[in-house]
Design an enzyme around this catalytic site. Structure first.
Site, mmCIF file in Angstrom:
data_model
loop_
_atom_site.group_PDB
_atom_site.id
_atom_site.type_symbol
_atom_site.label_atom_id
_atom_site.label_comp_id
_atom_site.label_asym_id
_atom_site.label_seq_id
_atom_site.Cartn_x
_atom_site.Cartn_y
_atom_site.Cartn_z
ATOM 1 N N LYS A 17 -1.601 -4.388 0.546
ATOM 2 C CA LYS A 17 -1.364 -4.865 1.913
ATOM 3 C C LYS A 17 0.148 -5.005 2.116
ATOM 4 O O LYS A 17 0.760 -5.935 1.606
ATOM 5 C CB LYS A 17 -2.071 -6.200 2.143
ATOM 6 C CG LYS A 17 -1.964 -6.701 3.577
ATOM 7 C CD LYS A 17 -2.804 -7.950 3.772
ATOM 8 C CE LYS A 17 -2.753 -8.441 5.207
ATOM 9 N NZ LYS A 17 -1.417 -8.917 5.596
ATOM 10 N N LYS B 154 -11.859 -2.088 2.152
ATOM 11 C CA LYS B 154 -12.637 -1.670 3.320
ATOM 12 C C LYS B 154 -13.888 -0.927 2.858
ATOM 13 O O LYS B 154 -13.846 -0.208 1.858
ATOM 14 C CB LYS B 154 -11.829 -0.720 4.208
ATOM 15 C CG LYS B 154 -10.528 -1.326 4.727
ATOM 16 C CD LYS B 154 -9.699 -0.281 5.448
ATOM 17 C CE LYS B 154 -8.340 -0.867 5.848
ATOM 18 N NZ LYS B 154 -7.445 0.138 6.428
#
Length: 202
Positions: free
Chosen positions: A24, A199
Site C-alpha cells: 500500500k 483484494k
C-alpha cells in the site's frame, strides 16, 4: 465442489478464493480519466465526491502516459486510480534543498508529493520527480475487465506503472505468506508504504 460431513443432509462447502496482494503506497490518491485513449483530466480524491482538478500538473509527471497505447481495443472511457508519490531518496534531497534555502522541510514524502501536485506553477511539480502507481479503475466504457490480475496486466501493457511485488495467490494462507514477504522487505523499498492491500481477484 463439496465435501460430505457426518451430518446426512449437510454439505460443507470449501471454495478456494484467489486474491491479489500488493504494497500500500503512502501517497496522494489520484484519478486519471482517459477518453478515446487521451488523458482528458485528472483529479485528487477529495471528499470522495469532488476532488481538485490537477490535470496540468499531472501532465508533467513522466511516468504517466498522456495517451493509451499498446492495448487493443482502446476504451472509449476509463478512470484509472492510483497513488502519486515521491521516492525516499528524492524526498531527502528535496528537504535538504528546502533547508539550504532557509525554508520549512516537509514532514514526510506523502506531504511533499501532495504539495507538489497542488502547485499553481506546473514547473514546480515537474521539478519534484514524482511518480504514480496505478492499481484500480472506476468507470470503464468499451472494455471488459473481469479480474484484478487482468487489470494489472492491462495497465502494464498500456505503459502504466503498477505496484511492485504485486502477487496473485490462492487461499488465505498464501495471502498471509505474501504479507510476511512484503513486511520483511519493507525497509528496502524506495517508497513509503503504510500497509498491504488484499483484494479478491474476481
Amino acid at each position: 465442489s463439496g465435501k460430505e460431513t457426518k451430518y446426512p443432509y449437510a454439505i460443507e462447502w470449501q471454495h478456494i478464493v484467489d486474491y491479489t496482494v500488493e504494497p500500500k503506497y503512502d501517497g496522494l490518491a489520484v484519478e486519471l480519466v482517459y477518453e478515446n485513449g487521451l488523458l482528458a483530466y485528472a483529479s485528487t480524491r477529495g471528499d470522495g465526491i469532488e476532488g481538485e482538478d490537477i490535470t496540468q500538473n499531472i501532465r508533467t509527471i513522466k511516468t504517466i502516459p498522456l495517451t493509451i497505447e499498446g492495448v487493443d481495443p482502446i476504451p472509449e472511457k476509463i478512470e484509472i486510480r492510483g497513488e502519486v508519490y515521491i521516492h525516499i531518496d528524492e524526498f531527502e534531497k528535496l528537504n535538504k534543498e528546502q533547508q539550504d534555502k532557509g525554508e520549512q522541510p516537509f514532514a514526510n514524502p506523502r506531504n511533499a508529493a501532495a504539495g507538489a501536485v497542488r502547485q499553481l506553477d506546473s514547473s514546480i511539480t515537474a521539478s519534484r520527480r514524482l511518480h504514480m502507481v496505478c492499481y484500480g479503475v472506476g468507470i470503464i466504457k468499451g472494455l471488459e475487465m473481469k479480474s484484478q490480475h487482468g487489470l494489472i496486466d492491462w495497465l502494464k501493457k498500456a505503459r502504466f506503472s503498477v505496484p511492485e511485488d504485486f502477487e496473485l495467490v490462492s487461499g488465505i494462507d498464501n495471502v498471509i505468506k505474501s504479507i510476511d514477504k512484503i513486511e520483511k522487505k519493507r525497509a528496502s523499498y524506495s517508497f513509503d508504504l503504510d500497509g498491504v492491500v488484499v483484494k479478491v481477484n474476481d
